[in-house]
Write an enzyme that holds these catalytic residues in place. Structure first.
Site, PDB file in Angstrom:
ATOM      1  N   ASP A 101       0.960  -1.670  -0.030  1.00 50.94           N
ATOM      2  CA  ASP A 101      -0.360   0.174  -0.196  1.00 50.94           C
ATOM      3  C   ASP A 101       0.653   1.632   0.070  1.00 50.94           C
ATOM      4  OD1 ASP A 101      -1.646   2.136   0.420  1.00 50.94           O
ATOM      5  OD2 ASP A 101      -2.699   1.256   2.196  1.00 50.94           O
ATOM      6  N   ARG A 153     -10.620 -12.473   7.454  1.00 54.70           N
ATOM      7  CA  ARG A 153      -9.601 -12.949   7.210  1.00 54.70           C
ATOM      8  C   ARG A 153      -9.595 -14.313   6.016  1.00 54.70           C
ATOM      9  NH1 ARG A 153      -3.867 -10.419   8.041  1.00 54.70           N
ATOM     10  NH2 ARG A 153      -4.705  -9.872  10.253  1.00 54.70           N
TER      11      ARG A 153
END
Length: 179
Positions: free
Chosen positions: A103, A165
């Site tokens: 990111d 997740r």
């Protein structure tokens, strides 16, 4: 439809991910045929991606993990903390770093410097997702699964405060969850 499903919007399906993993595994298998590199997964986010990826490769490898942390919720803290280092000696070994998402580039920059200090023969970086408009690094990201924009995605190992997740696809969150 469960409450979980109403909070999420499909971003990348499990079929899209699986097809791209096949291609990524083929790239790695061509590069590392007849070798035994050390594959280092970055916990916690990469564990699902790495598990699926290594089952598709066609070469011997050793596996280790590192754990770093730089996020609080959906925001970067601006600092990387090493929580677990590698256990395998990687000096003069070929190394593959497997990351879930790049990111800001902060974590990958830290990881590259940290692993380089162990004097590996070379380092290959593989990431499932890259927000490549948001970082500048002094080294290449060798294999990128998908380039994405600024959306915050969860599932397939990626989380928001340890949730989501377990999902087999990638999703964007509805705005009410991000608050």
């Amino acid at each position: 439809m469960t409450k979980l499903n109403t909070e999420l919007s499909m971003y990348l399906s499990k079929d899209d991910i699986n097809n791209r993993l096949e291609e990524m595994a083929n790239q790695l298998s061509e590069k590392y045929c007849d070798e035994c590199p050390v594959i280092i997964g970055i916990l916690n986010g990469s564990f699902v991606f790495m598990a699926d990826l290594i089952r598709k490769i066609d070469f011997e490898c050793e596996i280790d993990f590192m754990k770093v942390n730089s996020y609080v919720g959906k925001e970067t803290s601006g600092k990387v903390q090493l929580e677990k280092d590698i256990n395998i000696n990687i000096e003069n070994r070929r190394v593959i770093i497997v990351e879930d998402i790049i990111d800001s580039g902060l974590t990958m920059d830290y990881l590259h410097k940290h692993i380089s200090a162990y004097n590996p023969k070379d380092i290959t970086i593989v990431t499932l997702l890259s927000k490549n408009n948001s970082y500048t690094l002094n080294f290449n990201i060798d294999i990128v699964g998908f380039k994405i924009t600024s959306e915050f995605v969860v599932g397939y190992g990626l989380d928001l405060d340890h949730r989501f997740r377990q999902l087999d696809s990638l999703y964007t969150l509805e705005p009410n969850i991000l608050a």
